[in-house]
Design an enzyme around this catalytic site. Structure first.
Site, mmCIF file in Angstrom:
data_model
loop_
_atom_site.group_PDB
_atom_site.id
_atom_site.type_symbol
_atom_site.label_atom_id
_atom_site.label_comp_id
_atom_site.label_asym_id
_atom_site.label_seq_id
_atom_site.Cartn_x
_atom_site.Cartn_y
_atom_site.Cartn_z
ATOM 1 C CG HIS A 83 -0.353 -0.100 2.455
ATOM 2 N ND1 HIS A 83 -0.171 -1.194 3.294
ATOM 3 C CD2 HIS A 83 0.320 1.129 3.512
ATOM 4 C CE1 HIS A 83 0.493 -0.889 4.514
ATOM 5 N NE2 HIS A 83 0.914 0.440 4.431
HETATM 6 C C1 T46 Z 1 2.911 0.501 6.895
HETATM 7 C C2 T46 Z 1 3.629 -0.633 7.063
HETATM 8 C C3 T46 Z 1 5.114 -0.327 7.283
HETATM 9 C C4 T46 Z 1 -4.569 -0.609 13.268
HETATM 10 O O1 T46 Z 1 -5.752 -0.685 13.651
HETATM 11 N N1 T46 Z 1 -3.800 0.500 13.822
HETATM 12 C C5 T46 Z 1 -2.519 0.904 13.100
HETATM 13 O O2 T46 Z 1 -1.922 1.550 13.730
HETATM 14 C C6 T46 Z 1 -1.907 -0.155 12.162
HETATM 15 C C7 T46 Z 1 -0.405 0.402 11.697
HETATM 16 C C8 T46 Z 1 -2.806 -1.147 11.675
HETATM 17 N N2 T46 Z 1 -3.998 -1.259 12.249
HETATM 18 C C9 T46 Z 1 -4.735 -2.484 11.749
HETATM 19 C C10 T46 Z 1 -5.530 -2.444 10.281
HETATM 20 C C11 T46 Z 1 -5.072 -4.026 9.821
HETATM 21 O O3 T46 Z 1 -6.593 -4.633 10.249
HETATM 22 O O4 T46 Z 1 -4.030 -3.722 12.057
HETATM 23 C C12 T46 Z 1 -4.157 -4.624 10.668
HETATM 24 C C13 T46 Z 1 -2.934 -4.664 9.859
HETATM 25 O O5 T46 Z 1 -2.321 -3.632 9.508
HETATM 26 P P1 T46 Z 1 -1.927 -3.651 7.631
HETATM 27 O O6 T46 Z 1 -2.366 -4.541 7.280
HETATM 28 O O7 T46 Z 1 -2.249 -2.333 7.263
HETATM 29 O O8 T46 Z 1 -0.333 -3.774 8.165
HETATM 30 P P2 T46 Z 1 0.974 -3.886 7.344
HETATM 31 O O9 T46 Z 1 2.001 -4.647 8.007
HETATM 32 O O10 T46 Z 1 0.529 -4.398 5.805
HETATM 33 O O11 T46 Z 1 1.470 -2.136 7.269
HETATM 34 C C14 T46 Z 1 1.763 -1.578 8.366
HETATM 35 C C15 T46 Z 1 1.039 -0.096 8.371
HETATM 36 O O12 T46 Z 1 -0.335 -0.406 8.410
HETATM 37 C C16 T46 Z 1 1.525 0.623 7.338
HETATM 38 O O13 T46 Z 1 0.906 2.191 7.551
HETATM 39 O O14 T46 Z 1 3.381 1.736 6.428
HETATM 40 O O15 T46 Z 1 3.181 -1.238 8.378
#
Ligand code: T46
Length: 136
Positions: free
Chosen positions: A49
């Site tokens: 993303h």
């Molecule tokens: C990024 C990379 C480096 C939350 O509820 N609060 C939060 O602050 C974050 C970061 C995530 N979430 C929830 C949203 C999803 O349901 O946690 C779950 C996993 O998040 P996501 O799939 O977006 O995780 P990554 O590892 O793909 O990405 C993360 C960050 O979301 C993103 O901002 O830049 O790490």
């Protein structure tokens, strides 16, 4: 270079090492959120993303992982291998993360509270957004 690595000063003495992160100093923004990614299963890739309006500083405080950064024109791989450096990401950058070591703890400082509306999770939409921004 798309990637911006910030090298932190190590405040060490005979007892070991210490690194302090301060907003608007070695963390170049106001810190509104901190999250960490750990226990990542073998072979897992994360991210895929971009963010419309978020600054982040990513630090592998333990273990290692690789970031792939993409600005719509070129891609770069950066391996984070120690806690003495942070990867600063700002602007419209597509990011992917991979090759997490079993013991990896990735700490991320963020400039905004969590907002799903700030995410662009579709690569074609990301490219369209990049092109609409670069017209201006
Ligand atoms: C990024 C990379 C480096 C939350 O509820 N609060 C939060 O602050 C974050 C970061 C995530 N979430 C929830 C949203 C999803 O349901 O946690 C779950 C996993 O998040 P996501 O799939 O977006 O995780 P990554 O590892 O793909 O990405 C993360 C960050 O979301 C993103 O901002 O830049 O790490």
């Amino acid at each position: 270079m798309i990637s911006k690595l910030i090298k932190f000063e190590i405040l060490g003495d005979e007892r070991g090492s210490l690194i302090a992160l301060e907003e608007n100093y070695n963390a170049p923004f106001e810190i509104k959120r901190v999250y960490y990614i750990f226990d990542t299963k073998e072979g897992v890739e994360r991210g895929f993303h971009a963010h419309k309006n978020l600054k982040q500083l990513c630090i592998a405080v333990k273990g290692s992982c690789t970031f792939v950064l993409d600005n719509g024109k070129k891609r770069e791989e950066i391996k984070l291998i120690n806690p003495t450096q942070g990867l600063f990401i700002e602007g419209l950058i597509w990011r992917e993360m991979k090759d997490f070591s079993i013991d990896c703890v990735l700490v991320v400082l963020a400039s905004e509270h969590y907002d799903e509306n700030d995410y662009i999770r579709d690569y074609d939409k990301f490219l369209k957004e990049i092109n609409s921004v670069s017209i201006w």
